[in-house]
Design an enzyme around this catalytic site. Structure first.
Site, PDB file in Angstrom:
ATOM      1  N   ASP A 403       0.344  -1.550  -4.991  1.00 26.62           N
ATOM      2  CA  ASP A 403      -0.549  -2.469  -5.690  1.00 26.62           C
ATOM      3  C   ASP A 403       0.190  -3.715  -6.164  1.00 26.62           C
ATOM      4  O   ASP A 403       1.358  -3.651  -6.560  1.00 26.62           O
ATOM      5  CB  ASP A 403      -1.147  -1.733  -6.899  1.00 26.62           C
ATOM      6  CG  ASP A 403      -2.102  -2.590  -7.696  1.00 26.62           C
ATOM      7  OD1 ASP A 403      -3.173  -2.914  -7.159  1.00 26.62           O
ATOM      8  OD2 ASP A 403      -1.775  -2.942  -8.843  1.00 26.62           O
ATOM      9  N   GLU A 456      -0.573  -4.499  -0.872  1.00 25.98           N
ATOM     10  CA  GLU A 456      -1.605  -5.440  -1.312  1.00 25.98           C
ATOM     11  C   GLU A 456      -0.866  -6.709  -1.720  1.00 25.98           C
ATOM     12  O   GLU A 456      -0.343  -6.814  -2.821  1.00 25.98           O
ATOM     13  CB  GLU A 456      -2.396  -4.879  -2.504  1.00 25.98           C
ATOM     14  CG  GLU A 456      -3.524  -5.811  -2.911  1.00 25.98           C
ATOM     15  CD  GLU A 456      -3.899  -5.729  -4.383  1.00 25.98           C
ATOM     16  OE1 GLU A 456      -4.979  -6.202  -4.729  1.00 25.98           O
ATOM     17  OE2 GLU A 456      -3.102  -5.209  -5.183  1.00 25.98           O
TER      18      GLU A 456
END
Length: 716
Positions: A403, A456
């Site tokens: 993330d 990401e």
């Protein structure tokens, strides 16, 4: 008071930095001297672990008992009487250290890849006794004690041994079993007691709002997933179908009581559902322990502990094994980008900025009010790399989606001038984070064949999915945020305006092969007032469904691996909330059931048709057929793979039926219509091409249904 009295007073006050120098057995000229703290004991007999009496200890005040024994120092067992009672207790201060010089060397060097076997709480047999070994890194602490259910949370009872060279504190406590709540009581460098700290390496935690760690039994799961793991170790993930179903475990479904489903019940429902829909992987939003439900797990305080919300760690192992036996991989969202500042967590762990930076311009995240790991500190570096290895080894997960990578790569991420510190060369790049990401990727790819990582990363940082040894970050894949943003923007427009925004579909193909991409329609697109994917589509209700079906078919025909957040496979109407389950009653409505049927067929065809997946990451697998028909909002391309029949993808993104539409193709002959998002079975109008068309003179002539995408496979 004499110096000796000062030392005993410090010990009784829980402030002595070296309790092993005062307690336990010590060889001396008159034999082995033994001291113990046994409040209430009036007579104490010293035994070895076999039960043989070695001597007697007598009270000298304040619960201290002392004496000598005619035997060398060794692990001791005391029989105590006093106050009308009697009890047995093994002396933790009579046992030697568990960690060794090799651990010290690797810790100091920053190359220890088995920290999860050394730090934390481990049930072991040590020097003839069963018990629990505790170890924690707190180099700036004056004193560290382990407190828990067994010692009434009294920091004076079990202060730990300091390994001064590496700043690790350890103690072996005999007869402590699994299932005990515990924390660390730490006196910081200024002499102040800190809030009790959970174990950074805890393998199990209490259920929130409680925040203690729990001693955990060894995970002795009998894994039956060798075939699954061998398969993924044998393939190149870039050239096989990957279709990911993204799940928030707490809100996919709920029990009848409204509570979270435990892992076994979730497995019974989720795994068959995913298999039926044809997804290859389940990706969970973070399941590591976190204190706050609305954080969705992205503010974790227990990176090594599956959340207690869903049961014990063994339940998660059973889930992963069950998914693997069904042919489904399990991916986890992993969050090394930041951590919360809860008092029981990592923030100022030993009274100093240990895991984070002291300067908030480096160590504080303005977007999330969280701390940032100090990636340049070798112990923090090891802590995180070990965690990536831990999930692959201990729980057999198939990969990690990392993330907020962009926030790690740039020192000025979400910061104004003056709120960040340039690197040594005056730039904005965070080279310490870059090296950490490369090291983590190198480690998991080296140690666990078949494992892959996904970033990401929302900027144009070069080489995110390029191997680390070639100068890249070393990820297997990168989320294609541009695809998601541009195409959703296009689909939200009324069809009459789409001709002016044709490049929102075509532009992505100019960079589609610069990285190994995953196309994400993730949870981030259906929260915080953004609505669901269905409500993002333009038009009336019929057109919204038609647009959504056409969009899904376009996406599954577009180069790149696929990801869809839960609920969007049946066109959830409400935006997602972690506070409730999905609206499963919608599956009774024909329009919603039709979307689910389409997703099932998209996954099946994508999986079974090499042209649609084998060259997802290579430019030779894509060829434009119609790229410039903005006036009609029509797009067409071929997907290709070596030695396989090509597939033609055609999208008409207006509500106008187009008869006699000519599309160039690579081969004359029969092209079978294998998918039509306007088919009646999906809820469409049923307009199509009677199952097959024949190409001649390098083109096919088609009927294009309204707001629809079709796939044709060359069969001649």
């Amino acid at each position: 008071m004499t110096p000796g009295d000062d030392a005993i007073a410090a010990l009784l006050g829980g402030r002595h930095a070296d309790p092993f120098s005062l307690l336990g057995p010590h060889a001396g000229p008159a034999g082995t001297f033994v001291r113990a703290w046994l409040p209430g004991a009036q007579k104490v007999l010293v035994h070895d672990l076999s039960g043989k009496v070695l001597g007697e200890l007598k009270p000298v005040g304040d619960g201290i008992v002392e004496g000598t024994m005619d035997a060398p120092p060794q692990p001791l067992w005391y029989y105590a009487r006093g106050g009308g009672g009697e009890w047995w207790v093994k002396d933790p201060y009579s046992f030697g250290p568990v960690l060794g010089p090799t651990d010290d060397f690797l810790l100091a060097e920053g190359t220890h890849l088995r920290l999860h076997d050394k730090l934390g709480a481990h049930p072991i047999r040590h020097e003839g006794a069963d018990g629990m070994h505790f170890a924690v890194w707190a180099p700036n602490a004056q004193v560290v004690s382990v407190v828990g259910d067994w010692n009434m949370w009294d920091a004076k009872r079990h202060p730990m041994r300091r390994r001064s060279d590496v700043g690790v504190w350890e103690i072996f406590l005999p007869d402590i079993n699994a299932g005990q709540a515990y924390k660390f009581a730490i006196i910081g460098p200024d002499g102040e007691r800190l809030p009790l700290k959970a174990d950074p390496f805890a393998f199990e935690s209490e259920l929130r709002p409680a925040t203690a760690s729990r001693t955990a039994a060894p995970l002795d799961h009998d894994w039956r997933d060798k075939a699954h793991r061998d398969h993924w170790a044998s393939v190149d993930p870039r050239r096989v179908p990957i279709s990911i179903y993204e799940v928030h475990a707490g809100s996919w479904r709920r029990g009848d009581d409204g509570w979270f489903l435990p892992w076994d019940q979730l497995a019974d429902r989720l795994i068959p559902y995913v298999v039926d829909l044809g997804f290859t992987h389940i990706e969970f939003l973070p399941i590591s322990e976190h204190p706050y439900d609305p954080s969705w797990g992205y503010q974790t305080t227990g990176l090594y502990a599956p959340s207690a919300r869903f049961g014990d760690p063994a339940g998660f192992a059973r889930f992963v094994d069950g998914a693997h036996k069904a042919g489904v991989g399990v991916l986890l969202d992993w969050v090394p980008a930041h951590f919360p500042t809860d008092a029981h967590g990592l923030a100022r762990f030993d009274g100093t900025a240990l895991y984070e930076h002291e300067d908030p311009r480096l160590g504080f995240h303005p977007d999330w009010n969280t701390a940032i790991y100090n990636f340049g500190r070798r112990e923090v570096f090891q802590f995180l790399v070990n965690n990536a290895l831990f999930w692959a080894e201990r729980y057999h997960v198939d990969g990690l989606r990392v993330d907020a990578v962009a926030s790690m790569l740039y020192r000025d991420y979400s910061r104004k001038d003056g709120e960040w510190i340039p690197n040594d060369a005056g730039g904005r790049e965070n080279w310490e984070a870059v090296e950490f990401l490369r090291a983590a990727n190198r480690a998991v790819y080296r140690e666990h064949p078949g494992f892959f990582t996904i970033a990401e990363e929302s900027t144009s940082w070069p080489g995110v999915s390029k191997p680390a040894h070639e100068g890249g970050l070393g990820f297997g894949f990168k989320w294609n945020m541009g695809f998601m943003h541009d195409t959703l923007s296009y689909m939200a427009r009324e069809p009459v305006h789409r001709s002016h925004h044709h490049d929102e579909i075509t532009f992505g193909l100019t960079y589609a092969f610069s990285e190994n991409f995953v196309l994400p329609l993730s949870h981030d697109e259906v929260v915080h007032g953004k609505g669901s994917l269905l409500t993002k589509m333009s038009g009336d209700d019929w057109q919204k469904f038609a647009n959504l079906r056409a969009y899904y078919a376009l996406m599954w025909g577009y180069p790149g691996k696929k990801l869809l957040f839960m609920g969007q496979e049946f066109a959830q109407r409400r935006e997602w909330s972690e506070e409730r389950a999905l609206d499963w009653e919608l599956m009774d409505a024909p329009a919603h059931k039709g979307v689910a049927a389409l997703v099932r067929d998209l996954n099946r065809l994508y999986r079974d048709t090499p042209a649609l997946h084998a060259s997802d990451c290579e430019g030779e697998g894509f060829h434009w057929a119609v790229v410039d028909d903005a006036a009609n909002s029509v797009f067409a391309w071929e997907r290709r793979a070596p030695g396989e029949p090509p597939v033609l993808v055609v999208s008409n993104l207006t509500p106008v039926v187009r008869e006699g539409y000519r599309v160039p193709v690579s081969a004359d002959g029969a092209w079978r219509e294998v998918l039509n998002s306007d088919a009646a079975v999906y809820g469409g109008s049923g307009i199509g091409n009677l199952g097959e068309v024949t190409a001649s003179d390098g083109a096919v002539v088609l009927t294009l249904p309204p707001l629809a995408t079709m796939w044709f496979e060359f069969t001649a």
